[in-house]
Design an enzyme around this catalytic site. Structure first.
Site, PDB file in Angstrom:
ATOM      1  N   GLU A 100     -52.069  39.798  -1.023  1.00  0.00           N
ATOM      2  CA  GLU A 100     -51.103  40.208  -2.155  1.00  0.00           C
ATOM      3  C   GLU A 100     -51.386  39.220  -3.459  1.00  0.00           C
ATOM      4  OE1 GLU A 100     -48.842  37.388   0.401  1.00  0.00           O
ATOM      5  OE2 GLU A 100     -50.155  38.922   0.776  1.00  0.00           O
ATOM      6  N   GLU A 104     -48.140  45.340   0.071  1.00  0.00           N
ATOM      7  CA  GLU A 104     -48.784  44.119  -1.036  1.00  0.00           C
ATOM      8  C   GLU A 104     -48.029  44.033  -2.319  1.00  0.00           C
ATOM      9  OE1 GLU A 104     -50.360  42.294   0.729  1.00  0.00           O
ATOM     10  OE2 GLU A 104     -50.856  43.463   2.295  1.00  0.00           O
TER      11      GLU A 104
END
Length: 903
Positions: free
Chosen positions: A324, A358
């Site tokens: 992420e 994410e």
């Protein structure tokens, strides 16, 4: 970060036995779970004793960064890089040394320039390699105040898929080239530049990359300047905007060749999906998901996305599912790319979930960050829960919450029933301990207890508390307790007290229920005790949980009639106006994180609801899964569960069939150790044939996503169980596909590896190659796993496919891992892929002596990042052996009796 890898395909042409532990790895069609009963595990605790923890001291706080000015010049031919760091720092108390994190980097020069003062050159660099630290020594005291720390350094673009590393790809002409990419979570930013590599030491970043002018260069922020590099006109200098204050593990940069598709979200954020050259169209689906998801999260959290852009990029060699990084999210190709013609339904679903996961981190993790790795579970558990909320918003037709129960909830229950589980919240000291907790407890149990919490609080108060938390701690760090406090204030409920019982102690309760009818009222006696995979324990120090319990009746199965908080070992509950012929169901929606054991009468009254479908799909699934788990723990007979499974003959729901398939796969794998394996295969064929006949091979007008998933699942199961007509049709269609006469739909495909241009397709094939029973071919497949033909992150699933294919495959895979351990460990050391490899290889054994063999091997071949996994596998092997010894004869008799002609 998503550490889960999708098994997004159907295997038909090459039938095989189910992989007994694939459920712990693959979220879409996780095959099986072998967590079973072994009475004497507790007395053998010495087998599983945890090693002594390494001593660890966090970085000193006398100097901290405010801004990193970072210039990097990677060499994509020699796989090295040069770096120049100019960090604005604050000295909080006088010192003559600066301690930073640094690994696999050589510092050339270092100096410190106090604000308004003379430059002081460092006189020495003391590397503490074991702790990945460097101490810069100065000849005089650095005085309190602001200053500039300058460091010139060099490093290697490694091939370990961590830090600043190289990723191999092939351009359309066939030439092999390399990209330079990053993966910093948990503690690998220090492999790219010297830094304060702890999540609580946040700063801003000004990043400049010096790269070949024909390459794409990306980082967290948008490009603000791109100009020729004066010393070499084949290079350009790319400068990026200053980042918000952020943690080092979220920094990212990528240099390579990519195409992209672009859009804007409704709230004005530029979204791009970067793909391999020539495959831009495969980014369209992820782009659609991302542009829907950003506004959804903005609305849900009532906090806008704080950056001007977000890029999603497919990386060829990538260990995790995705990462992420703020504004530059990196993915495996299979977690991002969708070919409109060749991707199957489960791949679309997988991409949607990973994108949702994410992007949730952009708020929960990036904007507000855990104070230390102890709170990692909150990052990952929360994202693993809200990804489903997001996908349900974008694609309501996926029935994704029912799939959550099979994919995450039951898998967490299975792992957490082991003696070698761990609490959700693990006190992490040395960062080497972090990789071990990127597991199903952090992700799936974390997600499950947050789902239970959300249900207990209610959506409105939950969102109110989340908004308060994000606003209070934005651009800062927080702990688990900080979130509980915000949710407690929003809801007025005892959140910390309830949640601490779920996060700070391992395991979960089994809720034991009995009932009596008193006139028009039903009186329930409810008690709790710890559920153990090895069966009931008489432990005086049995833990208790604060358990939110919901109850519904057959009058309205979708509506909760009563809610209670069970905060003691047992209680009695009175439910008014329940007719004697009505049933009661505990835990409607299968939201509470516990198993249930009903009295015989209560269970008997619920079973017709399976056959006539009056129980909701998620509750039909939960009831069957609980019973199967009780059988594995020796609390009921496995034969009783087989009888219940036969009631699912009218079942229409994909996820219910998926969970049945998983559990029958567990049983099939277990019984592969007997001489009546064919009898359980016949049982599977009998159960799945009616739904297989109804679905057929070809999609029909009006069918949707779940029909495609169900068809692939059922035909795959029939093929693996040796259903003759299914195998013959599979071979016929496969032959036509190879000859180009009739192309197979993606949901039913396994074509040839070298001809596959799409990574999703290659992975489909790699995972089924081991299904061929011939020993010489099994060995060739294992050798192929370590060849250049297979990407490093996919080697694990090829070996796992062999181990899960048969008894012979399991033995061959274990021998291969032992014989090639040095190469495998060197490739994956310190990462979660080594844990996955071990689990896939050995978890299906069911002989006591194998547990001793596995234990002995890893005592002499240390794998620090997988110590707990090894312990769990040894425990599972012993549990499997005990289950087989206890129930094999009864199962055999029942299967024989089914076949016997009626007298």
């Amino acid at each position: 970060m998503s550490c889960r890898v999708s098994l997004s395909v159907i295997r038909l042409a090459l039938p095989r036995s189910p992989n007994p532990i694939a459920k712990l790895v693959f979220p879409t069609l996780r095959a099986s779970r072998l967590l079973v009963r072994f009475k004497s595990v507790s007395s053998e605790s010495t087998l599983f004793s945890m090693p002594e923890r390494r001593p660890f001291v966090r970085l000193p706080t006398d100097v901290y960064p405010v801004n990193y000015g970072l210039r990097l010049k990677p060499d994509l031919i020699d796989f090295t890089f040069e770096g120049k760091l100019e960090a604005a720092v604050e000295v909080t108390q006088g010192t003559n040394q600066i301690v930073m994190n640094c690994a696999d980097i050589d510092i050339i020069t270092a100096s410190f320039v106090p604000e308004g003062g003379e430059e002081i050159n460092a006189t020495g660099f003391n590397y503490q390699n074991e702790d990945e630290k460097v101490t810069l020594c100065f000849p005089s005291t650095l005085q309190k105040g602001s200053g500039l720390l300058k460091i010139d350094f060099v490093g290697e673009l490694n091939d370990k898929m961590k830090g600043f590393y190289r990723s191999k790809y092939t351009i359309p002409s066939g030439e092999i080239r390399y990209a330079a990419v990053t993966q910093f979570e948990a503690t690998d930013a220090r492999r790219a530049f010297p830094c304060w590599d702890e999540p609580a030491i946040k700063a801003t970043f000004d990043i400049t990359l010096i790269v070949p002018k024909d390459r794409v260069a990306l980082s967290n922020m948008n490009v603000v300047d791109r100009k020729p590099y004066p010393e070499d006109h084949s290079l350009v200098e790319v400068k990026f905007a200053t980042t918000p204050i952020m943690s080092t593990y979220l920094v990212a940069f990528v240099i390579g060749e990519y195409d992209f598709v672009e859009s804007q979200s409704s709230d004005g954020v530029t979204v791009r999906v970067y793909t391999p050259v020539g495959k831009a169209e495969q980014g369209r689906f992820a782009l659609e998901v991302a542009t829907k998801t950003l506004p959804f999260y903005k609305d849900y959290f009532s906090v806008p996305y704080p950056l001007p852009k977000i890029d999603l990029i497919a990386i060829a060699d990538f260990a995790a599912g995705a990462m992420e990084n703020w504004g530059l999210v990196t993915y495996r190709e299979t977690a991002l790319l969708i070919d409109p013609k060749n991707s199957c339904a489960s791949s679309r679903q997988w991409v949607a979930l990973v994108v949702g996961h994410e992007l949730a981190h952009q708020w929960f993790g990036n904007l507000v960050t855990m104070e230390w790795w102890t709170h990692l579970w909150l990052n990952e558990g929360f994202a693993s829960w809200i990804e489903y909320l997001c996908v349900d918003h974008c694609f309501p037709e996926y029935d994704i919450w029912t799939q959550f129960v099979s994919a995450d909830y039951t898998r967490a229950l299975d792992l957490d029933a082991l003696d070698n589980s761990h609490p959700i919240e693990v006190d992490v000291g040395h960062p080497s301990e972090v990789d071990e907790i990127f597991d199903a407890i952090s992700y799936s149990k974390g997600a499950s207890v947050i789902r239970m919490l959300h249900n207990y609080i209610g959506d409105e108060d939950f969102r109110k508390g989340m908004n308060a938390y994000l606003l209070k701690f934005q651009h800062k760090n927080a702990s688990t307790e900080d979130l509980w406090e915000c949710l407690e204030q929003a809801s007025g409920k005892p959140i910390a007290a309830v949640m601490n019982s779920w996060t700070k102690q391992m395991g979960f309760p089994i809720i034991v229920v009995d009932q009596e009818q008193h006139g028009s009222d039903r009186v329930l006696k409810i008690s709790q005790k710890k559920f153990c995979a090895s069966g009931p324990r008489n432990d005086e120090n049995c833990p208790n949980w604060m358990v939110p319990i919901s109850i519904c009746t057959s009058e309205d199965p979708s509506c909760t009639k009563l809610e209670v908080l069970l905060d003691q070992p047992e209680t009695t509950v009175n439910i008014t106006n329940v007719a004697p012929d009505h049933w009661l169901k505990i835990n409607p929606g299968t939201v509470g994180f516990y198993r249930i054991q009903y009295s015989s009468a209560m269970l008997e009254s619920l079973l017709p609801g399976i056959r006539d479908l009056t129980l909701l799909p998620v509750d039909r699934l939960g009831l069957q899964n609980d019973l199967f788990s009780l059988a594995r723990a020796g609390m009921i007979s496995t034969v009783e569960v087989l009888k219940v499974m036969e009631a699912f003959v009218n079942e229409p729901n994909y996820t219910v069939w998926s969970d049945l398939s998983c559990n029958l796969g567990v049983l099939s794998s277990l019984l592969s150790h007997t001489d009546f394996h064919e009898d359980i295969q016949e049982f599977i064929r009998d159960l799945f044939t009616p739904i297989g006949m109804k679905l057929g091979w070809d999609s029909k007008t009006g069918e949707g996503h779940l029909d495609a998933l169900l068809r692939g699942l059922v035909l795959g199961k029939l093929g693996k169980a040796g259903h003759k007509a299914t195998l013959e049709e599979a071979r016929r269609r496969f032959k036509e596909h190879v000859e180009g006469k009739q192309i197979l739909p993606a949901d039913l495909r396994s074509p040839l590896h070298k001809q596959a241009d799409m990574q999703e397709e290659k992975n489909r094939i790699e995972r089924v190659l081991g299904a061929i029973p011939a020993p010489d071919i099994i060995q060739r497949v294992l050798n192929f796993a370590l060849s250049e033909e297979v990407r490093p992150q996919d080697t694990v699933s090829v070996i796992g496919g062999v181990a899960g294919s048969s008894k012979q495959g399991r033995k061959a895979a274990w021998k291969f891992v032992k014989d090639n351990w040095e190469e495998l460990h060197n490739r994956y050391q310190g990462g979660f892929l080594i844990s996955r490899l071990i689990k896939l290889t050995v978890d299906g054994f069911a002989i006591d002596k194998m547990a001793a063999e596995v234990k002995s091997f890893f005592e002499s071949h240390h794998a620090p990042a997988a110590e707990r996994t090894v312990q769990q596998c040894c425990e599972n092997i012993l549990l499997n052996a005990a289950w087989l010894k206890r129930d094999a004869d009864a199962i055999h008799q029942y299967l024989l009796q089914r076949k016997a002609p009626p007298v």
